[in-house]
Design an enzyme around this catalytic site. Structure first.
Site, PDB file in Angstrom:
ATOM      1  N   CYS A 186      36.475  35.143  42.029  1.00 18.19           N
ATOM      2  CA  CYS A 186      35.263  35.848  42.456  1.00 18.19           C
ATOM      3  C   CYS A 186      34.756  36.782  41.366  1.00 18.19           C
ATOM      4  O   CYS A 186      33.701  36.543  40.795  1.00 18.19           O
ATOM      5  CB  CYS A 186      35.564  36.616  43.733  1.00 18.19           C
ATOM      6  SG  CYS A 186      36.295  35.540  44.974  1.00 18.19           S
TER       7      CYS A 186
ATOM      8  N   LYS B  83      25.934  39.489  47.822  1.00 21.90           N
ATOM      9  CA  LYS B  83      27.299  38.968  47.648  1.00 21.90           C
ATOM     10  C   LYS B  83      27.710  39.045  46.170  1.00 21.90           C
ATOM     11  O   LYS B  83      28.804  39.501  45.826  1.00 21.90           O
ATOM     12  CB  LYS B  83      27.360  37.525  48.156  1.00 21.90           C
ATOM     13  CG  LYS B  83      28.508  36.695  47.625  1.00 21.90           C
ATOM     14  CD  LYS B  83      29.842  37.084  48.233  1.00 21.90           C
ATOM     15  CE  LYS B  83      30.987  36.410  47.512  1.00 21.90           C
ATOM     16  NZ  LYS B  83      32.265  36.577  48.136  1.00 21.90           N
TER      17      LYS B  83
HETATM   18  N1  SAJ Z   1      41.437  44.665  38.853  1.00 19.73           N
HETATM   19  C1  SAJ Z   1      41.566  45.528  37.770  1.00 19.73           C
HETATM   20  N2  SAJ Z   1      41.332  46.856  37.949  1.00 19.73           N
HETATM   21  C2  SAJ Z   1      40.972  47.378  39.161  1.00 19.73           C
HETATM   22  C3  SAJ Z   1      40.836  46.501  40.266  1.00 19.73           C
HETATM   23  C4  SAJ Z   1      41.086  45.137  40.096  1.00 19.73           C
HETATM   24  O1  SAJ Z   1      41.891  45.125  36.644  1.00 19.73           O
HETATM   25  O2  SAJ Z   1      40.763  48.598  39.253  1.00 19.73           O
HETATM   26  C5  SAJ Z   1      41.647  43.209  38.687  1.00 19.73           C
HETATM   27  C6  SAJ Z   1      42.731  42.608  39.544  1.00 19.73           C
HETATM   28  O3  SAJ Z   1      43.993  42.812  39.000  1.00 19.73           O
HETATM   29  C7  SAJ Z   1      42.322  41.155  39.571  1.00 19.73           C
HETATM   30  C8  SAJ Z   1      40.802  41.225  39.595  1.00 19.73           C
HETATM   31  O4  SAJ Z   1      40.484  42.528  39.134  1.00 19.73           O
HETATM   32  O5  SAJ Z   1      42.733  40.455  38.402  1.00 19.73           O
HETATM   33  C9  SAJ Z   1      40.166  40.923  40.945  1.00 19.73           C
HETATM   34  O6  SAJ Z   1      40.884  41.503  42.011  1.00 19.73           O
HETATM   35  P1  SAJ Z   1      40.208  42.156  43.318  1.00 19.73           P
HETATM   36  O7  SAJ Z   1      41.282  42.600  44.215  1.00 19.73           O
HETATM   37  O8  SAJ Z   1      39.240  43.185  42.927  1.00 19.73           O
HETATM   38  O9  SAJ Z   1      39.307  40.995  43.950  1.00 19.73           O
HETATM   39  P2  SAJ Z   1      39.493  39.496  44.504  1.00 19.73           P
HETATM   40  O10 SAJ Z   1      38.865  38.586  43.507  1.00 19.73           O
HETATM   41  O11 SAJ Z   1      40.869  39.190  44.961  1.00 19.73           O
HETATM   42  O12 SAJ Z   1      38.553  39.580  45.817  1.00 19.73           O
HETATM   43  C10 SAJ Z   1      37.174  39.997  45.702  1.00 19.73           C
HETATM   44  C11 SAJ Z   1      36.903  41.037  46.779  1.00 19.73           C
HETATM   45  N3  SAJ Z   1      35.645  41.715  46.469  1.00 19.73           N
HETATM   46  C12 SAJ Z   1      35.530  43.029  46.398  1.00 19.73           C
HETATM   47  O13 SAJ Z   1      36.449  43.811  46.598  1.00 19.73           O
HETATM   48  C13 SAJ Z   1      34.157  43.538  46.061  1.00 19.73           C
HETATM   49  C14 SAJ Z   1      36.899  40.392  48.148  1.00 19.73           C
HETATM   50  O14 SAJ Z   1      36.456  41.304  49.155  1.00 19.73           O
HETATM   51  C15 SAJ Z   1      35.965  39.182  48.174  1.00 19.73           C
HETATM   52  O15 SAJ Z   1      36.103  38.502  49.405  1.00 19.73           O
HETATM   53  C16 SAJ Z   1      36.362  38.214  47.082  1.00 19.73           C
HETATM   54  O16 SAJ Z   1      36.333  38.890  45.822  1.00 19.73           O
HETATM   55  C17 SAJ Z   1      35.367  37.067  47.113  1.00 19.73           C
HETATM   56  O17 SAJ Z   1      35.678  36.030  47.718  1.00 19.73           O
HETATM   57  O18 SAJ Z   1      34.251  37.228  46.633  1.00 19.73           O
END
Ligand code: SAJ
Length: 427
Positions: free
Chosen positions: A258, A204
């Protein structure tokens, strides 16, 4: 399968999980420390927003399959889904997990299955949870079964992903993994994979760490490109044409509960080994300051009016907690910029500064700083920008806006190194 499930913690994970169990025929007791939440749920209403959840909870309450309570009750399956906040020093605060585990002790009976869904540092089930059960006279893995089954759902799609996603079930021993996996097999369509508790804990955390480290690489590329005169976004697009490359996107930093938190749970347990993971966190945490420094260049170090578009940690959601945009706001306020804010998803009570309409926000601004990639920002009203802004300039940290007018100066991570040149052209 039938029986009684007791779910401790009725938040974004515990409540939908309870509703899904109740819907397939289990009797579910949901436990929460908040009387308001318990009362709301027993009335058939819900306290959080999630697609389809309101209807489902109403139905299972009406059928008598789901009841909320301040106290646990005897059950066959216990699921702990309480938050694991992180402390100031970025270590995991396990207080809720510990108190939830202790709260179920008087209600556990022989052959019960106990599952921790909360995100926890590696070895927590073995070193923290199992000892609490064993000290109470049980033999975890023999007369009761103990496992970690991390949740992996995305807000907005929780009810779908709870059923469709694969689940990893890590037992304190083999029989615990099997017993807990069978619980999820009653409703999960994806694969339910049995493993050890520590493997489940680590997988995880590594899912989110993988993403965080990759975003750090993209953010580092953005900084290198700024120094060397490279178009970072073009580099990413071209490198990603390679079949085995998937560069992520740079941005104003990483937010949410996360990605910005989970990697620290690994660093905490193995600080000397988790060098790359810790440095990735530092790089991502440095992005708000980088954005502020670049903005100062755009504004030629004048403390002019800046219109901030988007405050949430990612696009098309209303969550501002742990959002890098909020850090950028604080940094800009410290430097006494004149700021205005527009976000179509955020409500006034969520933030400590006044929100405006788009028009009010851009009026007399010298730069529009875009910090979230909301779908509404894709096509901004350029006529209005040309009419209202003092200097029609956009700094898009999310690369999400299509700008057509040649009169609007547009910066993203592709052309930051050109700030000086473009500014001179403007004069
Ligand atoms: N971000 C970037 N560049 C990217 C991708 C994302 O700067 O290329 C930023 C986003 O803008 C944001 C942050 O990263 O600020 C996180 O966004 P996210 O969409 O990657 O993730 P979360 O935190 O909304 O959700 C994640 C997910 N994990 C993965 O995709 C591995 C989700 O599946 C999990 O359920 C969740 O964490 C969790 O609960 O752990």
């Amino acid at each position: 399968m039938s029986g009684t499930v007791c779910v401790v913690g009725l938040g974004y994970i515990g409540l939908p999980t309870s509703a899904v169990f109740a819907n397939i025929g289990f009797d579910v007791i949901g436990v929460d420390v908040s009387r308001r939440i318990v009362d709301t749920l027993n009335n058939g209403d819900i306290h959080i927003e999630e697609d389809g959840l309101g209807e489902l909870v109403k139905e299972v309450v009406k059928k008598g399959r789901f009841k909320a309570s301040l106290k646990p009750q005897k059950a066959d399956i216990f699921i702990i889904a309480v938050p694991t906040p992180h402390r100031e020093d970025n270590t995991a605060n396990l207080d809720y997990v510990v108190s939830a585990t202790k709260s179920i002790l008087p209600y556990i009976k022989q052959d019960d299955v106990i599952i921790i869904e909360s995100t926890i540092p590696p070895r927590t089930v073995d070193d923290v949870v199992a000892p609490i059960l064993n000290e109470a006279g049980f033999k975890a893995g023999e007369d009761i079964y103990l496992a970690h089954c991390p949740e992996r759902v995305l807000p907005g799609r929780i009810l779908i992903e709870l059923v469709e996603n694969n689940r990893i079930v890590g037992g304190i021993n083999k029989v615990s993994a099997k017993k807990a996996a069978d619980v999820y097999r009653t409703f999960v369509n994806g694969q339910v994979i049995e493993t050890t508790a520590v493997t489940a804990e680590m997988s995880k955390l590594m899912e989110n760490t993988y993403r965080d480290v990759n975003i750090a690489l993209a953010n580092e590329l953005a900084k290198i490109s700024d120094k060397l005169g490279v178009n970072a976004l073009d580099v990413i697009e071209l490198a990603n044409l390679h079949p085995r490359v998937n560069l992520h996107l740079p941005g104003p930093g990483v937010g949410g509960h996360c990605l910005a938190v989970d990697p620290y749970f690994i660093v905490e347990k193995a600080p000397e080994q988790a060098v790359l993971i810790a440095e990735a966190r530092n790089i991502n945490n440095s992005m708000p300051q980088f954005v502020v420094d670049k903005l100062a260049e755009v504004l030629e170090n004048k403390k002019s009016k800046v219109a901030i578009l988007g405050l949430t940690y990612k696009g098309n959601i209303d969550d501002v907690r742990e959002s890098p945009a909020m850090n950028i706001v604080r940094l800009l306020q410290d430097e006494e910029y004149e700021l205005s804010f527009y976000d179509p998803y955020v409500r006034q009570e969520q933030v400590f500064f006044p929100l405006s309409t788009f028009e009010e926000a851009i009026k007399d601004s010298e730069c529009i700083l875009v910090l979230a990639d909301h779908k509404q920002f894709k096509e901004l009203d350029e006529e209005k920008i040309l009419d209202y802004a003092k200097r029609p300039t956009i700094f898009d940290t999310r690369n999400c806006i299509n700008v057509k007018s040649k009169e609007i100066i547009y910066y993203n991570f592709n052309n930051l190194y050109e700030i000086k040149k473009l500014q001179d052209a403007l004069i």
